[in-house]
Enzyme design. Structure first.
Site, short mmCIF file in Angstrom:
data_model
loop_
_atom_site.label_atom_id
_atom_site.label_comp_id
_atom_site.label_asym_id
_atom_site.label_seq_id
_atom_site.Cartn_x
_atom_site.Cartn_y
_atom_site.Cartn_z
NE ARG A 28 -4.24 -1.44 0.05
CZ ARG A 28 -5.35 -1.39 0.79
NH1 ARG A 28 -5.53 -0.41 1.64
NH2 ARG A 28 -6.28 -2.30 0.65
NE ARG A 32 -7.55 5.56 2.16
CZ ARG A 32 -8.43 4.66 2.64
NH1 ARG A 32 -9.68 4.98 2.79
NH2 ARG A 32 -8.01 3.46 2.98
NE ARG A 41 -10.06 6.83 -4.00
CZ ARG A 41 -11.37 6.96 -4.14
NH1 ARG A 41 -11.84 7.79 -5.04
NH2 ARG A 41 -12.22 6.29 -3.38
CG ASP A 78 -8.71 -3.80 -4.38
OD1 ASP A 78 -8.19 -3.12 -3.48
OD2 ASP A 78 -9.44 -4.78 -4.15
CE1 TYR A 154 -12.61 -7.81 2.00
CE2 TYR A 154 -11.00 -9.42 1.25
CZ TYR A 154 -11.35 -8.36 2.07
OH TYR A 154 -10.44 -7.86 2.96
O1 CP3 Z 1 0.01 -1.88 -2.41
C1 CP3 Z 1 -0.27 -1.00 -3.28
O2 CP3 Z 1 0.09 0.19 -3.17
C2 CP3 Z 1 -0.99 -1.45 -4.54
C3 CP3 Z 1 -2.40 -1.33 -4.57
C4 CP3 Z 1 -3.29 -2.26 -3.74
C5 CP3 Z 1 -4.55 -1.82 -3.26
N1 CP3 Z 1 -5.20 -2.88 -2.70
C6 CP3 Z 1 -5.07 -0.44 -3.37
C7 CP3 Z 1 -6.20 -0.01 -2.53
C8 CP3 Z 1 -3.17 -3.60 -3.40
C9 CP3 Z 1 -2.00 -4.55 -3.63
C10 CP3 Z 1 -4.38 -3.99 -2.75
C11 CP3 Z 1 -4.63 -5.38 -2.29
C12 CP3 Z 1 -5.85 -5.66 -1.50
N2 CP3 Z 1 -7.10 -5.14 -1.67
C13 CP3 Z 1 -5.92 -6.62 -0.45
C14 CP3 Z 1 -4.78 -7.50 0.01
C15 CP3 Z 1 -3.81 -6.79 0.86
C16 CP3 Z 1 -4.40 -6.21 2.13
O3 CP3 Z 1 -4.41 -4.97 2.24
O4 CP3 Z 1 -4.84 -6.98 2.98
C17 CP3 Z 1 -7.24 -6.60 0.03
C18 CP3 Z 1 -7.78 -7.46 1.15
C19 CP3 Z 1 -7.99 -5.68 -0.77
C20 CP3 Z 1 -9.43 -5.36 -0.67
C21 CP3 Z 1 -9.67 -3.96 -0.28
N3 CP3 Z 1 -9.38 -2.86 -1.08
C22 CP3 Z 1 -10.25 -3.47 0.90
C23 CP3 Z 1 -10.71 -4.33 2.05
C24 CP3 Z 1 -10.30 -2.07 0.80
C25 CP3 Z 1 -10.94 -1.10 1.77
C26 CP3 Z 1 -10.12 -0.83 2.96
C27 CP3 Z 1 -9.21 0.35 2.71
O5 CP3 Z 1 -8.03 0.24 3.04
O6 CP3 Z 1 -9.70 1.36 2.23
C28 CP3 Z 1 -9.70 -1.70 -0.43
C29 CP3 Z 1 -9.53 -0.32 -0.97
C30 CP3 Z 1 -8.18 0.07 -1.47
N4 CP3 Z 1 -7.33 -0.71 -2.19
C31 CP3 Z 1 -7.58 1.36 -1.32
C32 CP3 Z 1 -6.34 1.32 -1.98
C33 CP3 Z 1 -5.35 2.44 -2.15
C34 CP3 Z 1 -8.21 2.56 -0.62
C35 CP3 Z 1 -9.30 3.13 -1.50
C36 CP3 Z 1 -9.28 4.62 -1.63
O7 CP3 Z 1 -8.27 5.24 -2.00
O8 CP3 Z 1 -10.35 5.19 -1.41
#
Ligand code: CP3
Length: 345
Positions: A28, A32, A41, A78, A154
């Site tokens: 990540r 944000r 964003r 994602d 999910y």
């Molecule tokens: O690592 C990186 O920078 C690459 C991008 C990346 C994202 N999600 C961007 C993201 C990667 C590799 C993921 C993987 C992901 N997504 C996982 C596995 C790793 C982990 O974090 O456990 C999972 C379980 C998800 C599913 C997911 N996506 C959830 C549960 C959420 C909501 C929770 C949150 O943190 O907001 C997301 C949203 C998400 N994925 C965001 C980002 C940058 C935030 C969304 C936003 O900017 O509004």
């Protein structure tokens, strides 16, 4: 695949070699906590709109590389784009997280495609190509997917869950249907990763965020076996594919994970004991990790001590510095700068 390991420290480590200064990237790392991410964003619309806007997704992928000089860029996307490409409705609710049409009973699987629709993912492949062409030769580009078990949690619940009860119940009560869902996700994920290699990634990471919620036998059936099948299928098409596995929360199951799954490195979450991991895991496979994301957010002496302990534990073997899970959204940028400087000093 592009780039020789000689000039990409991360690929050196994935080939089993120690780097005197460990390569560093953060899960990540785009997100944000970066003002430049928040700016893009805001223009992009929804989170999925951003994932499927190749130009903006490429820009967001590159932001943390420009700011911190990390050794790897990770594709901005994602894990839930895979259910989307299987025909399930996926959206992200501001401040709450993902929403999907929950698979409530076995019959709901009839609505899923049996094969991934790559047409729904063309923007992802275009993002990879764009990042590739902008990246310095020493920086590795990582693709990724979610492991079938984590993605299924999910798909079945329709949202994030604290202990994955809906998916765990489904797997107990409808074992045949759950097994079919795993088969679909194994094929879809392998096919997706193979396309990512074709588009230009140097290596991929398989995220199994919820690997820690299963009893040992279920862990073997729903984490180890499906992940190994993906790795084997990718290697059949891309023999030199480099793959990192991240079975978060696997604990003592980490040994079984590297026995069963032919990954080139294993990601350790922040709860993994450093001495245990050096003796029992790093002795057999390169490791990646495992700074507590909270220590990064707290910063100062807490951060410095945690970094030093990790470097002391893993610095003598093949090692990639990372967090034990993703960057927390309210992490100060200055703390990330401090971390990178300390790892490289
Ligand atoms: O690592 C990186 O920078 C690459 C991008 C990346 C994202 N999600 C961007 C993201 C990667 C590799 C993921 C993987 C992901 N997504 C996982 C596995 C790793 C982990 O974090 O456990 C999972 C379980 C998800 C599913 C997911 N996506 C959830 C549960 C959420 C909501 C929770 C949150 O943190 O907001 C997301 C949203 C998400 N994925 C965001 C980002 C940058 C935030 C969304 C936003 O900017 O509004």
């Amino acid at each position: 695949m592009s780039g020789s390991p000689a000039i990409k420290p991360l690929l050196h480590v994935l080939a089993g070699t120690r780097c005197p200064v460990p390569p560093i990237w953060l899960m990540r790392q785009a997100g944000r906590y970066l003002p430049e991410y928040r700016a893009i964003r805001e223009q992009a619309g929804s989170f999925l709109d951003l994932c499927f806007d190749a130009k903006r997704a490429a820009e967001v992928t590159l932001q943390p590389i420009r700011r911190f000089g990390f050794d790897a860029a990770i594709l901005f996307s994602d894990i839930l784009v895979v259910p989307h490409a299987l025909g399930q409705r996926v959206s992200f609710v501001e401040g709450e997280g993902p929403r999907l049409d929950a698979l409530k009973e076995p019959a709901a699987l009839d609505k899923l495609r049996r094969e991934i629709d790559h047409a729904r993912l063309v923007a992802v492949y275009e993002t990879i190509a764009r990042v590739r062409s902008d990246l310095a030769p020493s920086v590795a580009l990582l693709g990724f997917c979610g492991a079938p078990w984590t993605v299924a949690t999910y798909m079945i619940a329709g949202c994030g869950t604290p202990n994955q009860l809906p998916a765990r119940s489904f797997a107990y009560e409808h074992r045949e249907a759950f097994s079919l869902l795993m088969d679909i996700l194994v094929d879809a994920s392998a096919s997706y990763l193979i396309r990512q290699f074709g588009a230009g990634v140097d290596a991929v990471q398989i995220f199994d965020t919820w690997a820690g919620s299963l009893p040992a036998d279920e862990f073997r059936r729903w984490c180890l076996v499906p992940t190994q099948r993906i790795v084997a299928a990718v290697h059949r098409q891309v023999p030199d594919a480099r793959i990192i596995g991240f079975p978060r929360g696997a604990g003592t199951g980490l040994g079984r994970y590297i026995d069963a799954v032919a990954v080139d490195a294993v990601g350790l979450d922040w709860t993994v004991d450093l001495d245990f991991a050096r003796e029992h895991i790093q002795a057999r496979r390169p490791v990646q990790g495992n700074l507590d994301p909270l220590a990064l957010r707290v910063g100062g002496g807490v951060l410095d001590r945690s970094v030093d302990e990790i470097l002391a534990a893993f610095g003598q073997g093949p090692f990639i510095f990372n967090l034990g899970h993703g960057v927390l959204p309210d992490t100060p940028v200055a703390h990330v700068e401090r971390l990178v400087a300390r790892v490289r000093r």
